[in-house]
Design a protein around this motif. Structure first.
Motif, mmCIF file in Angstrom:
data_model
loop_
_atom_site.group_PDB
_atom_site.id
_atom_site.type_symbol
_atom_site.label_atom_id
_atom_site.label_comp_id
_atom_site.label_asym_id
_atom_site.label_seq_id
_atom_site.Cartn_x
_atom_site.Cartn_y
_atom_site.Cartn_z
ATOM 1 N N GLN A 1 10.880 6.689 0.921
ATOM 2 C CA GLN A 1 11.808 6.301 1.977
ATOM 3 C C GLN A 1 11.230 5.197 2.849
ATOM 4 O OE1 GLN A 1 12.422 10.118 3.789
ATOM 5 N NE2 GLN A 1 14.211 10.601 2.547
ATOM 6 N N VAL A 2 9.965 5.333 3.226
ATOM 7 C CA VAL A 2 9.327 4.293 4.035
ATOM 8 C C VAL A 2 9.236 2.989 3.244
ATOM 9 C CG1 VAL A 2 7.208 3.614 5.224
ATOM 10 C CG2 VAL A 2 8.027 5.970 5.387
ATOM 11 N N GLU A 3 8.879 3.100 1.969
ATOM 12 C CA GLU A 3 8.765 1.912 1.123
ATOM 13 C C GLU A 3 10.099 1.190 0.993
ATOM 14 O OE1 GLU A 3 8.291 0.860 -3.610
ATOM 15 O OE2 GLU A 3 7.644 2.824 -2.895
ATOM 16 N N ARG A 4 11.168 1.932 0.746
ATOM 17 C CA ARG A 4 12.481 1.293 0.565
ATOM 18 C C ARG A 4 12.949 0.605 1.844
ATOM 19 N NH1 ARG A 4 17.102 4.870 -1.525
ATOM 20 N NH2 ARG A 4 15.839 6.617 -0.849
ATOM 21 N N LEU A 5 12.728 1.258 2.982
ATOM 22 C CA LEU A 5 13.149 0.664 4.244
ATOM 23 C C LEU A 5 12.374 -0.613 4.522
ATOM 24 C CD1 LEU A 5 14.900 0.893 6.754
ATOM 25 C CD2 LEU A 5 13.134 2.317 7.794
ATOM 26 N N ALA A 6 11.045 -0.564 4.365
ATOM 27 C CA ALA A 6 10.223 -1.758 4.593
ATOM 28 C C ALA A 6 10.546 -2.849 3.580
ATOM 29 C CB ALA A 6 8.743 -1.387 4.528
ATOM 30 N N MET B 1 5.633 14.649 -0.493
ATOM 31 C CA MET B 1 4.873 13.458 -0.123
ATOM 32 C C MET B 1 5.473 12.207 -0.768
ATOM 33 S SD MET B 1 0.886 14.678 -0.011
ATOM 34 C CE MET B 1 0.807 15.222 -1.720
ATOM 35 N N HIS B 2 5.861 12.333 -2.024
ATOM 36 C CA HIS B 2 6.451 11.181 -2.706
ATOM 37 C C HIS B 2 7.744 10.748 -2.033
ATOM 38 C CE1 HIS B 2 9.428 9.593 -5.615
ATOM 39 N NE2 HIS B 2 8.438 8.784 -5.918
ATOM 40 N N ASP B 3 8.574 11.707 -1.636
ATOM 41 C CA ASP B 3 9.858 11.366 -1.013
ATOM 42 C C ASP B 3 9.661 10.608 0.296
ATOM 43 O OD1 ASP B 3 11.133 12.570 -3.104
ATOM 44 O OD2 ASP B 3 11.631 14.423 -2.026
ATOM 45 N N VAL B 4 8.659 11.011 1.073
ATOM 46 C CA VAL B 4 8.390 10.317 2.336
ATOM 47 C C VAL B 4 7.943 8.878 2.070
ATOM 48 C CG1 VAL B 4 6.840 10.213 4.328
ATOM 49 C CG2 VAL B 4 7.903 12.377 3.688
ATOM 50 N N THR B 5 6.998 8.713 1.157
ATOM 51 C CA THR B 5 6.520 7.354 0.870
ATOM 52 C C THR B 5 7.636 6.494 0.293
ATOM 53 O OG1 THR B 5 5.736 8.025 -1.335
ATOM 54 C CG2 THR B 5 4.156 8.125 0.487
ATOM 55 N N GLY C 1 5.545 15.861 4.317
ATOM 56 C CA GLY C 1 5.070 14.818 3.425
ATOM 57 C C GLY C 1 4.435 13.637 4.117
ATOM 58 N N LEU C 2 4.444 13.621 5.443
ATOM 59 C CA LEU C 2 3.811 12.512 6.166
ATOM 60 C C LEU C 2 2.318 12.413 5.891
ATOM 61 C CD1 LEU C 2 5.538 12.674 9.672
ATOM 62 C CD2 LEU C 2 5.677 10.801 8.031
ATOM 63 N N ILE C 3 1.721 13.485 5.355
ATOM 64 C CA ILE C 3 0.290 13.441 5.063
ATOM 65 C C ILE C 3 -0.007 12.346 4.032
ATOM 66 C CG2 ILE C 3 0.374 15.138 3.201
ATOM 67 C CD1 ILE C 3 -2.372 14.692 5.875
ATOM 68 N N ALA C 4 0.983 12.008 3.215
ATOM 69 C CA ALA C 4 0.781 10.936 2.241
ATOM 70 C C ALA C 4 0.557 9.598 2.937
ATOM 71 C CB ALA C 4 1.977 10.844 1.299
ATOM 72 N N LEU C 5 1.246 9.374 4.053
ATOM 73 C CA LEU C 5 1.026 8.145 4.811
ATOM 74 C C LEU C 5 -0.359 8.135 5.438
ATOM 75 C CD1 LEU C 5 4.468 7.647 6.606
ATOM 76 C CD2 LEU C 5 3.652 6.632 4.470
ATOM 77 N N SER C 6 -0.801 9.304 5.902
ATOM 78 C CA SER C 6 -2.151 9.394 6.449
ATOM 79 C C SER C 6 -3.179 9.038 5.384
ATOM 80 C CB SER C 6 -2.411 10.808 6.973
ATOM 81 O OG SER C 6 -3.767 10.971 7.347
ATOM 82 N N ALA C 7 -3.022 9.583 4.190
ATOM 83 C CA ALA C 7 -3.951 9.282 3.098
ATOM 84 C C ALA C 7 -3.910 7.796 2.751
ATOM 85 C CB ALA C 7 -3.604 10.123 1.869
ATOM 86 N N ILE D 1 0.828 -1.210 0.000
ATOM 87 C CA ILE D 1 0.000 0.000 0.000
ATOM 88 C C ILE D 1 0.860 1.258 0.000
ATOM 89 C CG2 ILE D 1 -1.978 -1.149 1.053
ATOM 90 C CD1 ILE D 1 -1.269 0.129 3.709
ATOM 91 N N ILE D 2 2.016 1.213 0.647
ATOM 92 C CA ILE D 2 2.924 2.364 0.587
ATOM 93 C C ILE D 2 3.420 2.553 -0.842
ATOM 94 C CG2 ILE D 2 5.098 3.330 1.420
ATOM 95 C CD1 ILE D 2 2.957 3.256 3.531
ATOM 96 N N ALA D 3 3.784 1.452 -1.506
ATOM 97 C CA ALA D 3 4.262 1.534 -2.881
ATOM 98 C C ALA D 3 3.184 2.054 -3.826
ATOM 99 C CB ALA D 3 4.749 0.163 -3.344
#
Length: 432
Positions: A292-297, A286-290, A241-247, A77-79
């Protein structure tokens, strides 16, 4: 003195996390021009770590079915949010015709071909064969980053990259009805209850329709409070950009609550969110935050996948399974891809690249975990071995070829693959 050589496991975890985060930041740069991908490195590291005698955990998906399903679900879902945010091309039937061809022709043909292969040559029951087909047909949104478009407004959106990005965003939701069909057929075989009307009305019409509608409404709401609300409190002012994770989480959670396809909803939310103010720089944040989280996970998941390989994930394979995996990757996907693109106005090299780079990955693992968690299947070890082999071969085959192939494609199209923004000098076709 012995305590000096027995560090606290918590400290080891922190140390490992530090190394992992450093690799997340550095490896993409180091591998940029090499015929090697980040997933290959992660799998190798995972296999090495879990081969050590000190590694007591065997991260096999069959041993942790619920964790496997939920962790892959989270990464996907992050991707999907990241994929939707970075697409510059305005949504439309004509502008997205390459996507519709891949979703409406290539995907069902791939599912049918893999199902037929599994139900005949591999000797699986037809419901299980369909589950395997639905699991192995979709292009993965997580591992396909090397063939996807660049960040928002970067101009890195040729036909190949757009096609593979939009396909990966949509086909996870499009494949889900076939997973549910496999579950329905399995239950019908055991109980004799009718399944067709319920599957068509609920799993196809309702879950797809509600997923699209829910994703659109949530995307509109986030677009309004982020860019349109007539006050200084609009979210774009924060630059966070964390709002993208909220969405992402709200879209997935709310649509799953009403029993619709959350994957499809998240991608539609991302597209609608992006459309609210296409040129705003906040989309990049927003894209950069998603990303980074996606790559780490993703790296954590691939380390565990490498550990599963080292701990015997592929032990249950038969020779027919190995041959079938090669047929799926080298015959079924390329052939069905070219069939779907027949008549599409693009260079032969572009169509062949799109057809070839149908990368299999986290989506395949998720669908298999979901199916096995909802239906009784004998010989699940073999199914996991087949999925693991296809994902491994796809990561190796596509990871080793993606850099030279995409660089050659860029050069043949008049673009400089070594430029910081290699698409800036070319005509941007995103608005067509």
């Amino acid at each position: 003195m012995t305590t000096l050589f027995q560090p606290d496991p918590y400290i080891l975890v922190l140390t490992g996390a530090g190394v992992l985060i450093a690799l997340v930041a550095w490896l993409p740069l180091a591998l940029r021009r090499l015929p090697l991908s980040l997933p290959i490195v992660c799998i190798g590291l995972g296999a090495a770590i879990f081969s050590l005698p000190q590694a007591g955990l065997a991260p096999l998906p069959l041993a942790y079915p619920e964790i496997t399903e939920r962790f892959t679900e989270f990464v996907i879902i992050i991707a999907l949010m990241g994929a939707g945010l970075k697409l510059d091309r305005v949504f439309g039937l004509r502008r997205w015709q390459v996507t519709w061809r891949l979703i409406l022709v290539t995907l069902p043909l791939s599912i049918a071909a893999i199902t037929a292969l599994a139900g005949t040559w591999m000797g699986l029951s037809w419901p299980v064969a369909l589950l395997l087909g639905a699991s192995l047909a979709p292009t993965d949104p997580v591992l396909a980053s090397d063939v996807q478009v660049g960040p928002p407004k970067s101009g890195e959106e040729d036909e190949v990259r757009f096609g593979l990005t939009s396909e990966a965003g949509m086909n996870d939701g499009a494949a889900f009805p076939f997973v549910h069909l496999a579950i329905a057929l399995s239950l019908a075989a055991a109980t004799g209850e009718p399944w067709a009307a319920k599957w068509l009305a609920y799993n196809v019409l309702w879950e797809i329709g509600a997923g699209v509608a829910g994703g659109y409404l949530i995307g509109r709401a986030f677009g309004w409070i982020t860019f349109r609300i007539p006050a200084e409190t609009k979210l774009a002012q924060t630059g966070d950009g964390l709002i993208a994770l909220s969405a992402t989480f709200l879209s997935y959670g709310l649509t799953e609550i009403i029993h619709s396809y959350g994957f499809l909803s998240v991608f539609v939310t991302a597209l609608t969110f992006r459309h609210a103010h296409r040129s705003h720089d906040f989309h990049r944040e927003m894209h950069d935050v998603t990303e980074q989280v996606e790559r780490l996970a993703m790296m954590v998941l691939l380390l565990l996948f490498g550990g599963a390989l080292a701990r015997g994930l592929l032990d249950a394979l038969a020779w027919t399974d190995i041959a079938a995996a090669l047929v799926i990757l080298l015959v079924i996907r390329p052939v069905t891809g070219l069939i779907g693109l027949r008549g599409f106005r693009a260079a032969w090299g572009e169509k062949l690249t799109i057809a070839f780079f149908g990368i299999r990955g986290m989506g395949s693992i998720y669908y298999m975990a979901y199916g096995l968690n909802h239906m009784e299947v004998a010989g699940a070890e073999r199914l996991w071995a087949i999925v693991g082999l296809v994902v491994l071969l796809s990561i190796l085959m596509h990871g080793l070829t993606v850099t030279p192939v995409m660089r050659h494609l860029d050069r043949s199209s008049g673009r400089d693959p070594d430029a910081d923004t290699p698409f800036a000098a070319s005509s941007d076709r995103a608005g067509r």
